[in-house]
Design a protein around this motif. Structure first.
Motif, PDB file in Angstrom:
ATOM      1  N   CYS A  49       0.789  -1.221   0.035  1.00 50.31           N
ATOM      2  CA  CYS A  49      -0.028  -0.198  -0.012  1.00 50.31           C
ATOM      3  C   CYS A  49       0.834   1.294  -0.012  1.00 50.31           C
ATOM      4  O   CYS A  49       0.574   2.008  -0.675  1.00 50.31           O
ATOM      5  N   VAL A  50       1.976   1.374   0.973  1.00 55.60           N
ATOM      6  CA  VAL A  50       2.420   2.494   1.186  1.00 55.60           C
ATOM      7  C   VAL A  50       3.602   2.485  -0.209  1.00 55.60           C
ATOM      8  O   VAL A  50       4.497   1.574  -0.074  1.00 55.60           O
ATOM      9  N   GLY A  51       3.532   3.415  -1.116  1.00 56.53           N
ATOM     10  CA  GLY A  51       4.557   3.317  -2.076  1.00 56.53           C
ATOM     11  C   GLY A  51       4.899   4.595  -2.553  1.00 56.53           C
ATOM     12  O   GLY A  51       4.790   5.814  -1.711  1.00 56.53           O
ATOM     13  N   LEU A  52       5.478   5.051  -3.671  1.00 54.91           N
ATOM     14  CA  LEU A  52       5.988   6.338  -4.064  1.00 54.91           C
ATOM     15  C   LEU A  52       4.882   7.340  -4.115  1.00 54.91           C
ATOM     16  O   LEU A  52       5.128   8.484  -3.816  1.00 54.91           O
ATOM     17  N   TYR A 128       5.949  -0.117 -15.953  1.00 59.47           N
ATOM     18  CA  TYR A 128       6.622   1.382 -15.728  1.00 59.47           C
ATOM     19  C   TYR A 128       7.184   1.501 -14.497  1.00 59.47           C
ATOM     20  O   TYR A 128       7.848   2.257 -14.247  1.00 59.47           O
ATOM     21  N   TYR A 129       6.374   0.974 -13.244  1.00 64.30           N
ATOM     22  CA  TYR A 129       6.862   1.068 -11.875  1.00 64.30           C
ATOM     23  C   TYR A 129       8.531   0.632 -11.797  1.00 64.30           C
ATOM     24  O   TYR A 129       9.024   1.313 -11.199  1.00 64.30           O
ATOM     25  N   ASN A 130       8.569  -0.490 -12.363  1.00 62.91           N
ATOM     26  CA  ASN A 130      10.176  -0.711 -12.221  1.00 62.91           C
ATOM     27  C   ASN A 130      11.135  -0.028 -12.989  1.00 62.91           C
ATOM     28  O   ASN A 130      12.168   0.006 -12.632  1.00 62.91           O
ATOM     29  N   THR A 131      10.625   0.502 -13.796  1.00 61.04           N
ATOM     30  CA  THR A 131      11.279   1.511 -14.782  1.00 61.04           C
ATOM     31  C   THR A 131      11.781   2.756 -13.926  1.00 61.04           C
ATOM     32  O   THR A 131      12.964   3.261 -13.778  1.00 61.04           O
ATOM     33  N   ILE A 132      10.810   3.376 -13.065  1.00 60.70           N
ATOM     34  CA  ILE A 132      10.922   4.185 -11.969  1.00 60.70           C
ATOM     35  C   ILE A 132      11.995   3.747 -11.110  1.00 60.70           C
ATOM     36  O   ILE A 132      12.914   4.625 -10.673  1.00 60.70           O
ATOM     37  N   ILE A 133      11.995   2.588 -10.772  1.00 59.91           N
ATOM     38  CA  ILE A 133      12.800   2.111  -9.632  1.00 59.91           C
ATOM     39  C   ILE A 133      14.366   2.133 -10.429  1.00 59.91           C
ATOM     40  O   ILE A 133      15.319   2.215  -9.675  1.00 59.91           O
ATOM     41  N   PHE A 425      13.901   3.620  -3.190  1.00 59.29           N
ATOM     42  CA  PHE A 425      13.942   2.297  -3.752  1.00 59.29           C
ATOM     43  C   PHE A 425      13.148   1.123  -2.928  1.00 59.29           C
ATOM     44  O   PHE A 425      12.444   0.354  -3.518  1.00 59.29           O
ATOM     45  N   CYS A 426      13.184   1.284  -1.612  1.00 56.51           N
ATOM     46  CA  CYS A 426      12.520   0.185  -0.825  1.00 56.51           C
ATOM     47  C   CYS A 426      11.004   0.606  -1.159  1.00 56.51           C
ATOM     48  O   CYS A 426      10.088  -0.583  -1.039  1.00 56.51           O
ATOM     49  N   LEU A 427      10.377   1.846  -1.051  1.00 56.27           N
ATOM     50  CA  LEU A 427       9.088   1.992  -1.178  1.00 56.27           C
ATOM     51  C   LEU A 427       8.580   1.393  -2.388  1.00 56.27           C
ATOM     52  O   LEU A 427       7.507   0.683  -2.707  1.00 56.27           O
ATOM     53  N   GLY A 428       9.500   1.704  -3.582  1.00 52.11           N
ATOM     54  CA  GLY A 428       8.900   0.893  -4.946  1.00 52.11           C
ATOM     55  C   GLY A 428       8.825  -0.378  -4.855  1.00 52.11           C
ATOM     56  O   GLY A 428       8.005  -0.973  -5.656  1.00 52.11           O
ATOM     57  N   LEU A 429       9.942  -0.963  -4.495  1.00 55.01           N
ATOM     58  CA  LEU A 429      10.268  -2.444  -4.634  1.00 55.01           C
ATOM     59  C   LEU A 429       9.109  -3.149  -3.608  1.00 55.01           C
ATOM     60  O   LEU A 429       8.544  -4.057  -4.282  1.00 55.01           O
ATOM     61  N   SER A 430       8.763  -2.726  -2.657  1.00 49.94           N
ATOM     62  CA  SER A 430       7.595  -3.429  -1.685  1.00 49.94           C
ATOM     63  C   SER A 430       6.454  -3.501  -2.477  1.00 49.94           C
ATOM     64  O   SER A 430       5.454  -4.200  -2.306  1.00 49.94           O
ATOM     65  N   SER A 431       6.138  -2.204  -3.236  1.00 48.01           N
ATOM     66  CA  SER A 431       4.935  -2.182  -4.018  1.00 48.01           C
ATOM     67  C   SER A 431       4.995  -3.124  -5.330  1.00 48.01           C
ATOM     68  O   SER A 431       3.813  -3.846  -5.683  1.00 48.01           O
ATOM     69  N   MET A 432       6.344  -3.458  -5.936  1.00 48.20           N
ATOM     70  CA  MET A 432       6.344  -4.407  -6.831  1.00 48.20           C
ATOM     71  C   MET A 432       6.008  -5.695  -6.405  1.00 48.20           C
ATOM     72  O   MET A 432       5.509  -6.522  -7.375  1.00 48.20           O
ATOM     73  N   PHE A 433       6.336  -5.916  -5.204  1.00 51.20           N
ATOM     74  CA  PHE A 433       6.080  -7.318  -4.745  1.00 51.20           C
ATOM     75  C   PHE A 433       4.542  -7.768  -5.012  1.00 51.20           C
ATOM     76  O   PHE A 433       4.280  -8.727  -5.593  1.00 51.20           O
ATOM     77  N   GLY A 434       3.679  -6.755  -4.659  1.00 52.77           N
ATOM     78  CA  GLY A 434       2.285  -7.021  -4.804  1.00 52.77           C
ATOM     79  C   GLY A 434       1.749  -6.947  -6.283  1.00 52.77           C
ATOM     80  O   GLY A 434       0.987  -7.821  -6.739  1.00 52.77           O
ATOM     81  N   ASN A 435       2.641  -6.198  -7.285  1.00 48.89           N
ATOM     82  CA  ASN A 435       2.371  -6.270  -8.799  1.00 48.89           C
ATOM     83  C   ASN A 435       2.701  -7.901  -9.320  1.00 48.89           C
ATOM     84  O   ASN A 435       1.870  -8.597  -9.936  1.00 48.89           O
ATOM     85  N   VAL A 436       4.026  -8.322  -8.646  1.00 47.17           N
ATOM     86  CA  VAL A 436       4.184  -9.659  -9.256  1.00 47.17           C
ATOM     87  C   VAL A 436       3.462 -10.689  -8.717  1.00 47.17           C
ATOM     88  O   VAL A 436       2.990 -11.312  -9.728  1.00 47.17           O
ATOM     89  N   GLU A 437       2.992 -10.572  -7.555  1.00 52.56           N
ATOM     90  CA  GLU A 437       1.969 -11.488  -7.043  1.00 52.56           C
ATOM     91  C   GLU A 437       0.783 -11.526  -7.916  1.00 52.56           C
ATOM     92  O   GLU A 437       0.006 -12.432  -8.100  1.00 52.56           O
ATOM     93  N   LEU A 468      12.508  -7.385 -21.110  1.00 46.76           N
ATOM     94  CA  LEU A 468      12.527  -7.168 -22.462  1.00 46.76           C
ATOM     95  C   LEU A 468      11.520  -6.076 -22.976  1.00 46.76           C
ATOM     96  O   LEU A 468      11.974  -5.282 -23.778  1.00 46.76           O
ATOM     97  N   ILE A 469      10.341  -5.971 -22.435  1.00 49.45           N
ATOM     98  CA  ILE A 469       9.264  -5.096 -22.848  1.00 49.45           C
ATOM     99  C   ILE A 469       9.809  -3.685 -22.551  1.00 49.45           C
ATOM    100  O   ILE A 469       9.561  -2.725 -23.114  1.00 49.45           O
ATOM    101  N   THR A 470      10.217  -3.773 -21.159  1.00 50.53           N
ATOM    102  CA  THR A 470      10.574  -2.132 -20.738  1.00 50.53           C
ATOM    103  C   THR A 470      11.783  -1.413 -21.471  1.00 50.53           C
ATOM    104  O   THR A 470      12.317  -0.587 -20.793  1.00 50.53           O
ATOM    105  N   PHE A 471      12.549  -2.213 -22.422  1.00 48.75           N
ATOM    106  CA  PHE A 471      13.389  -1.605 -23.090  1.00 48.75           C
ATOM    107  C   PHE A 471      12.894  -0.433 -23.814  1.00 48.75           C
ATOM    108  O   PHE A 471      13.674   0.690 -23.871  1.00 48.75           O
TER     109      PHE A 471
END
Lengths: 634, 209
Positions: A49-52, A128-133, A425-437, A468-471
């Protein structure tokens, strides 16, 4: 109370009964992952929940919509919109014990599209979130030097002067637009892949893979750091920020209430969308996380706690951000004033120290009286503290331009820079966990992936494919693509999915059944507050927000800001309209998730209709014969 | 002397911001400081070819204000002509650092108004620092990925071997059927499709001798 429930035959066959739920935990112990302890679950949810957005969107909204007064719509909507939806997602996940696709197809096969829509949105936002990371990592890697690379302009080839683009804008702007993004002047102009960003992107996806390689088994360990470190850093920054000169200017600016803003509907719309997007609802990740809980976990308490933490973090981060912004604005103001003072004393050869900020106007008048001709030739800059305070303070502009500039003015800047970017970085990464799940579990539920494949392989392929897509985002025009995705991929589809979620649980699953389930799991029926919210208030608010948002977006002209050194008003960004083909991209990006809901429903209806003539045969050829030993063979 | 400054193209204006640079430790600008300034300018000129004979008396200051700012020119040994601006500029630029240091000032606080300051290029380390940090972190992550994948493979291999061993022992248990009188004691054999061994077969109707 509204007691409307849509007919839903066969629901009992698709879900576990309450008796089966009691014994489910031993059965699931080997096949389904589960949390090591409650703390892991809470930290993962809080991290998701807590993210960028808490750091760079809420403070800006707060300040631009009347400061302290914005708290009122924000807190109200947090309670009536955020918390009920959160409780709903937690409870339904814990009850039905599946990922998002599994849950909605259990409730009714037609609703599978809702889960698929969640999956698409999680995927697109994750890209796109991981690109910001990756950008955050680039700045992090560059923070280990003194002076910081964005504190001074580089020299041009002749070594006679600073690079022109930098001299006209500022070192931080130049570092962001030129040395980081190497941005082109239009989204049409793709350019080539920027290798340094590609390296950072590789690192970002690798770190994500390491943390999510075995699902919650590994993310559960990672969140001990990624969810707690931001709070530590925020506290450190709060202490540092409050001791800087001018911090109180910033905080006062942030919280000074302007009650007239409450009358404007845009304030309420922005508060509603901020609460909604900030809670990471409708991504499917939260449902998935809570499905790994034990059956009698108290999800009501969890939802209240997570909501409170989310709200508190937004306000806390806003205070920290604005204390630093206040410092930067005051520094800028002082510099501006000093330049003016210098202009005056140089022209009139007055001794230093005679002219200060306090007597500046008096001295101006005296000089004008003494020598009007000379005075008229002088040009003074306008120094307005408020305009410095309201400069570009949201999104990537806040993190990579305004805040980095403020950091260069602090003593021991590399330390603050490292801390700040580790926090982001930590804020973004912990949000990415939810996205991957929210992507991996639906893929498994949809049976697209063979069961034999180990989880490491699935996550690996997902990360590789996304990488590869985020290229695309590493091209010269990458930032324009990212803003496009940010505006359209993660907004309208989510609102639709959330509305469908509420509607499905309350009217298709049946809110009475839901109440009984919660009573079984938690021990008591949800009280009247939750009933009113779920049945009436929250869906209504969702609908209003969706319609208002939709109308605002559709009537807005599609424009974007471009960094163009050839623009007359450089360093301001130029607003241009998107080329025609972008409309197609927008429709695809926003439309595919939304359309998968009705699309899948229609597909399911057609399949059911086609199968019906064949069903009769099934009935005939299934006799029940009794065997000698008494087993009934059907 | 005012005649010298009439042809002001060879004169330079100098501006000092002592208070800005030094704050409380600022010194007052008096004639001694002016003497030092003249000495520094003369020193700079002596480093130029053909001007080794420049004396302090050849440097003339004028119009000293409270700001602190003044004009100066450098004359030739005959004290009739001023030296060309280009030469003076060249000399000052060569020794700017020494002049600044003599007064505890820098390029921004000791300004020669017509002479641009040479900019110090930022020192570039041979390998950019960010690549080093990136390399370290990336290697750590790759090692972690490899370790996790290997341990996952090992775990799976152990699990695959484990249940198959358990299965073997279960089969063995099932195979130890008590046998009495040569007849297996499992009358209601529920394995399905087996002959009920409780009944004697055709061959065993007669007990063997």
């Amino acid at each position: 109370m509204v007691r409307l429930v849509l007919p839903n035959p066969g629901l009992e066959d698709r879900i576990l009964s309450l008796d089966q739920l009691e014994s489910i935990e031993e059965e699931e112990a080997s096949s389904r992952p589960k949390w090591d302890n409650k703390a892991q679950y809470m930290l993962t949810c809080v991290g998701f929940c807590v993210g960028l957005g808490n750091v760079w969107r809420f403070p800006y909204l707060c300040q631009s919509h009347g400061g302290g007064a914005f708290m009122i719509p924000f807190l109200i909507l947090l309670v009536v919109e955020g918390m009920p939806l959160l409780y709903l997602e937690f409870a339904i996940g814990q009850r039905l014990r599946k990922g998002s696709v599994g849950i909605w197809s259990s409730i009714h096969p037609i609703l599978k599209g809702v889960g698929i829509a969640s999956m698409f949105v999680s995927l697109m936002v994750g890209l796109y979130y991981n690109t910001i990371i990756a950008w955050v990592m680039w700045y992090f890697f560059n923070s280990f030097q003194d002076p910081l690379p964005w504190s001074q302009c580089p020299l041009n080839e002749n070594q006679t002067d600073y690079v022109e683009e930098c001299a006209r804008s500022s070192p931080v702007d130049y570092f962001w637009y030129r040395e980081t993004l190497n941005i082109s002047t239009s989204i049409n102009d793709s350019g080539s892949v920027q290798w340094w960003i590609l390296l950072c992107l590789t690192c970002a996806w690798s770190v994500l893979y390491v943390c999510t390689i075995r699902g919650i088994e590994t993310t559960g360990k990672a969140v001990y750091i990624t969810s707690t470190l931001p709070y530590i850093v925020l506290t450190v920054f709060l202490i540092r920020g409050l001791t800087l000169k001018g911090a109180t200017n910033g905080i006062a600016f942030l919280f000074t209430p302007n009650v007239e803003e409450l009358a404007k509907p845009t304030t309420w719309l922005d508060a509603g969308t901020q609460v909604f997007f900030s809670f990471s609802l409708a991504f499917g990740g939260l449902i998935s996380f809570s499905s790994y809980n034990s059956v009698h976990n108290n999800c009501e308490k969890d939802s209240v706690i997570v909501s409170i933490i989310n709200g508190f973090t937004s306000v806390f981060a806003a205070t920290v951000i604005y204390s630093v912004i206040g410092f930067r604005a005051t520094e800028r103001y002082d510099e501006c004033f000093s330049t003016n003072i210098l202009t005056l004393i140089n022209a009139f050869d007055l001794p230093e120290g005679n002219v200060t900020q306090e007597n500046f106007e008096e001295m101006q008048r005296w000089c004008n009286a003494t020598d009007p001709a000379a005075y008229a030739k002088l040009s003074f800059q306008t120094c307005d503290l408020n305009s410095f305070l309201s400069q570009g303070v949201e999104g990537t502009g806040l993190a990579f331009i305004v805040f980095t500039e403020a950091i260069t003015k602090m003593p021991v800047s590399p330390l603050w820079s490292v801390l700040f970017f580790i926090m982001l970085f930590c804020l973004g990464l912990s949000s990415m966990f939810g996205n991957v799940e929210g992507v991996v579990v639906p893929l498994q539920d949809l049976k697209v992936i063979p069961k034999k494949w180990p989880k490491e392989l699935v996550t690996g392929l997902l990360c590789l494919g996304s990488y590869l897509i985020t290229f695309v985002f590493t091209l010269n025009s990458g930032q324009y693509w990212l803003s496009l995705m940010d505006n359209y991929a993660g907004s309208i589809p989510l609102l639709i999915v959330a509305f469908c979620e509420m509607f499905s649980v309350v009217y298709v699953y049946g809110v009475d059944r839901f109440n009984r389930d919660i009573e079984f799991m938690v021990g008591h029926k949800p009280n009247i507050f939750w009933q009113v919210m779920w049945r009436l208030v929250s869906p209504l608010i969702m609908l209003v927000i969706f319609l208002a948002f939709f109308v605002v977006e559709v009537t807005k002209e599609l424009t974007y800001s471009v960094w163009d050194p050839a623009y007359e008003e450089f360093p301001n960004s130029r607003r241009t309209s998107y080329p025609g083909w972008v409309y197609v991209v927008v429709v695809i990006v926003a439309g595919v998730p939304c359309l998968s809901i009705p699309g899948f429903a229609i597909y399911k209806l057609i399949r059911n209709y086609c199968q019906r003539p064949g069903d009769h045969q099934g009935l005939v050829s299934a006799p029940s014969t009794a065997s000698v030993n008494g087993d009934l063979k059907c | 002397m005012a005649k010298m400054f009439k042809g002001a193209e060879n004169a330079f204006k100098v501006r000092l911001s002592i208070r800005t640079a030094l704050g409380d430790k600022a010194y007052a600008w008096d004639t001694n400081e002016e003497y030092l300034f003249k000495a520094m300018v003369a020193f700079s000129m002596r480093k130029v070819a053909n001007r080794e004979k420049t004396e302090i008396s050849h440097v003339l200051l004028c119009n000293v204000t409270q700001r602190v700012s003044f004009w100066f020119v450098v004359t030739d040994p005959s004290e009739k002509h001023t030296l060309p601006a280009v030469e003076v500029q060249e000399a000052i630029r060569m020794n700017r650092n020494r002049i600044n240091n003599a007064f505890f000032l820098n390029d921004q606080t000791l300004e020669f108004l017509k002479i641009p300051s040479t900019l110090i290029p930022p020192t570039d380390p041979p390998v950019p620092i960010w690549i080093i940090i990136f390399g370290v972190i990336f290697c750590i992550v790759i090692v972690a990925i490899i370790l996790l994948i290997l341990s996952g493979i090992r775990q799976r291999r152990r699990k695959d071997k484990g249940p198959s061993e358990v299965d073997d022992t279960e089969d063995k248990c099932e195979n130890t059927i008590t046998i009495e009188n040569g007849i297996p004691c499992d009358p209601l054999d529920t394995k399905g499709g087996h002959v009920n061994d409780a009944f004697m077969t055709e061959d065993e109707r007669l007990t063997p001798l």
